[in-house]
Design a protein around this motif. Structure first.
Motif, PDB file in Angstrom:
ATOM      1  N   ARG A  23       0.840  -1.216   0.000  1.00 21.59           N
ATOM      2  CA  ARG A  23       0.000   0.000   0.000  1.00 21.59           C
ATOM      3  C   ARG A  23       0.864   1.251   0.000  1.00 21.59           C
ATOM      4  O   ARG A  23       0.566   2.233  -0.688  1.00 21.59           O
ATOM      5  CB  ARG A  23      -0.927   0.004   1.215  1.00 21.59           C
ATOM      6  N   LEU A  24       1.938   1.226   0.775  1.00 20.22           N
ATOM      7  CA  LEU A  24       2.838   2.373   0.840  1.00 20.22           C
ATOM      8  C   LEU A  24       3.484   2.631  -0.518  1.00 20.22           C
ATOM      9  O   LEU A  24       3.662   3.787  -0.915  1.00 20.22           O
ATOM     10  CB  LEU A  24       3.897   2.159   1.917  1.00 20.22           C
ATOM     11  N   ALA A  25       3.824   1.583  -1.248  1.00 19.21           N
ATOM     12  CA  ALA A  25       4.420   1.750  -2.580  1.00 19.21           C
ATOM     13  C   ALA A  25       3.492   2.559  -3.487  1.00 19.21           C
ATOM     14  O   ALA A  25       3.934   3.483  -4.179  1.00 19.21           O
ATOM     15  CB  ALA A  25       4.705   0.380  -3.201  1.00 19.21           C
ATOM     16  N   ARG A  26       2.218   2.229  -3.480  1.00 18.73           N
ATOM     17  CA  ARG A  26       1.239   2.950  -4.310  1.00 18.73           C
ATOM     18  C   ARG A  26       1.138   4.412  -3.887  1.00 18.73           C
ATOM     19  O   ARG A  26       1.140   5.315  -4.721  1.00 18.73           O
ATOM     20  CB  ARG A  26      -0.120   2.267  -4.197  1.00 18.73           C
ATOM     21  N   ARG A  27       1.092   4.658  -2.591  1.00 21.27           N
ATOM     22  CA  ARG A  27       0.978   6.037  -2.100  1.00 21.27           C
ATOM     23  C   ARG A  27       2.233   6.853  -2.441  1.00 21.27           C
ATOM     24  O   ARG A  27       2.134   8.021  -2.819  1.00 21.27           O
ATOM     25  CB  ARG A  27       0.738   6.038  -0.604  1.00 21.27           C
ATOM     26  N   LEU A  28       3.403   6.253  -2.292  1.00 22.95           N
ATOM     27  CA  LEU A  28       4.649   6.938  -2.639  1.00 22.95           C
ATOM     28  C   LEU A  28       4.690   7.282  -4.122  1.00 22.95           C
ATOM     29  O   LEU A  28       5.127   8.371  -4.510  1.00 22.95           O
ATOM     30  CB  LEU A  28       5.856   6.078  -2.274  1.00 22.95           C
ATOM     31  N   VAL A  48      -0.441   4.353 -13.522  1.00 22.58           N
ATOM     32  CA  VAL A  48       0.751   4.085 -12.708  1.00 22.58           C
ATOM     33  C   VAL A  48       0.341   3.531 -11.350  1.00 22.58           C
ATOM     34  O   VAL A  48       0.943   2.573 -10.859  1.00 22.58           O
ATOM     35  CB  VAL A  48       1.621   5.357 -12.566  1.00 22.58           C
ATOM     36  N   ALA A  49      -0.698   4.090 -10.732  1.00 26.71           N
ATOM     37  CA  ALA A  49      -1.148   3.625  -9.420  1.00 26.71           C
ATOM     38  C   ALA A  49      -1.563   2.156  -9.466  1.00 26.71           C
ATOM     39  O   ALA A  49      -1.192   1.372  -8.584  1.00 26.71           O
ATOM     40  CB  ALA A  49      -2.304   4.494  -8.919  1.00 26.71           C
ATOM     41  N   VAL A  50      -2.318   1.773 -10.481  1.00 26.05           N
ATOM     42  CA  VAL A  50      -2.763   0.378 -10.588  1.00 26.05           C
ATOM     43  C   VAL A  50      -1.567  -0.543 -10.843  1.00 26.05           C
ATOM     44  O   VAL A  50      -1.444  -1.605 -10.224  1.00 26.05           O
ATOM     45  CB  VAL A  50      -3.834   0.217 -11.688  1.00 26.05           C
ATOM     46  N   ILE A  51      -0.668  -0.135 -11.726  1.00 29.78           N
ATOM     47  CA  ILE A  51       0.499  -0.962 -12.036  1.00 29.78           C
ATOM     48  C   ILE A  51       1.367  -1.149 -10.794  1.00 29.78           C
ATOM     49  O   ILE A  51       1.783  -2.270 -10.472  1.00 29.78           O
ATOM     50  CB  ILE A  51       1.302  -0.366 -13.210  1.00 29.78           C
ATOM     51  N   VAL A  52       1.643  -0.069 -10.068  1.00 26.94           N
ATOM     52  CA  VAL A  52       2.450  -0.180  -8.848  1.00 26.94           C
ATOM     53  C   VAL A  52       1.750  -1.079  -7.840  1.00 26.94           C
ATOM     54  O   VAL A  52       2.380  -1.959  -7.231  1.00 26.94           O
ATOM     55  CB  VAL A  52       2.739   1.213  -8.243  1.00 26.94           C
ATOM     56  N   ALA A  53       0.448  -0.894  -7.659  1.00 29.42           N
ATOM     57  CA  ALA A  53      -0.293  -1.711  -6.692  1.00 29.42           C
ATOM     58  C   ALA A  53      -0.212  -3.193  -7.050  1.00 29.42           C
ATOM     59  O   ALA A  53       0.030  -4.040  -6.178  1.00 29.42           O
ATOM     60  CB  ALA A  53      -1.750  -1.255  -6.631  1.00 29.42           C
ATOM     61  N   VAL A  81       6.675   7.423 -17.793  1.00 28.73           N
ATOM     62  CA  VAL A  81       7.005   7.113 -16.409  1.00 28.73           C
ATOM     63  C   VAL A  81       7.385   5.638 -16.389  1.00 28.73           C
ATOM     64  O   VAL A  81       6.637   4.792 -16.884  1.00 28.73           O
ATOM     65  CB  VAL A  81       5.799   7.354 -15.474  1.00 28.73           C
ATOM     66  N   ARG A  82       8.560   5.320 -15.840  1.00 26.81           N
ATOM     67  CA  ARG A  82       9.014   3.936 -15.743  1.00 26.81           C
ATOM     68  C   ARG A  82       8.825   3.467 -14.302  1.00 26.81           C
ATOM     69  O   ARG A  82       9.237   4.134 -13.368  1.00 26.81           O
ATOM     70  CB  ARG A  82      10.474   3.794 -16.131  1.00 26.81           C
ATOM     71  N   ILE A  83       8.206   2.315 -14.159  1.00 25.12           N
ATOM     72  CA  ILE A  83       7.982   1.686 -12.866  1.00 25.12           C
ATOM     73  C   ILE A  83       8.796   0.406 -12.834  1.00 25.12           C
ATOM     74  O   ILE A  83       8.729  -0.383 -13.777  1.00 25.12           O
ATOM     75  CB  ILE A  83       6.491   1.325 -12.679  1.00 25.12           C
TER      76      ILE A  83
END
Length: 161
Positions: A23-28, A48-53, A81-83
């Motif tokens: 969860r913290l990863a998505r918020r960051l 980006v939020a969905v991919i990070v989550a 943006v690269r994740i």
């Protein structure tokens, strides 16, 4: 007069391999995008939020090695943006682009990489040293969106984000 500090267009953070770390990863990631001038609620920020989550959840669920963190990297690269989400479990490699299959309609799991495949403009799975793997995805930034890559976004009134 002192200039504000210059921040490189990169966020790197090691996180605990727990649901809280995911969860913290998505918020960051969302906070970093906002700092770069990519507005919350925009198609880019939402993708980006969905991919990070999803990638963070996969790192916690499938890539966890006791005592080892997973790593989140978000970077501005030319036009996107690269994740990157890395874990230290080398033997459990996910399928790559073109190899992701749809889960059964009533399955409770198996949709994470389907979402990554649908939302990312490009993505891949690469080996990582020391042992492990990285799932790297890129989301293109619309040409109309002006992204400052040399420092924090400035708001009216002289305040920085």
């Amino acid at each position: 007069m002192t200039a504000p500090p210059v921040r490189p267009p990169l966020l790197t953070q090691r996180l605990s391999p727990t649901p809280r770390g995911a969860r913290l990863a998505r918020r960051l990631a969302l906070a970093q995008l906002d700092d770069w001038g990519i507005p919350p609620g925009s198609a880019t920020a939402e993708a980006v939020a969905v991919i990070v989550a999803e990638l963070a959840a996969n790192a916690v669920t499938h890539g966890r090695v006791p005592g080892r963190d997973f790593e989140l990297r978000i970077a501005l690269v030319a036009g996107s943006v690269r994740i990157e989400v890395s874990d230290t479990r080398a033997e459990r490699r996910p399928p790559g682009p073109g190899d992701v299959s749809e889960p059964a309609s009533l399955a409770e799991t198996g949709r994470g990489l389907v979402l990554v495949d649908a939302l990312a403009d490009r993505w891949e799975v690469v080996d990582r040293e020391p042992p492990g793997k990285t799932v790297r995805a890129e989301v293109d930034v619309p040409p109309w969106l002006s992204v400052a890559t040399t420092g924090p976004r400035h708001r009216p009134g002289g305040a920085s984000a």
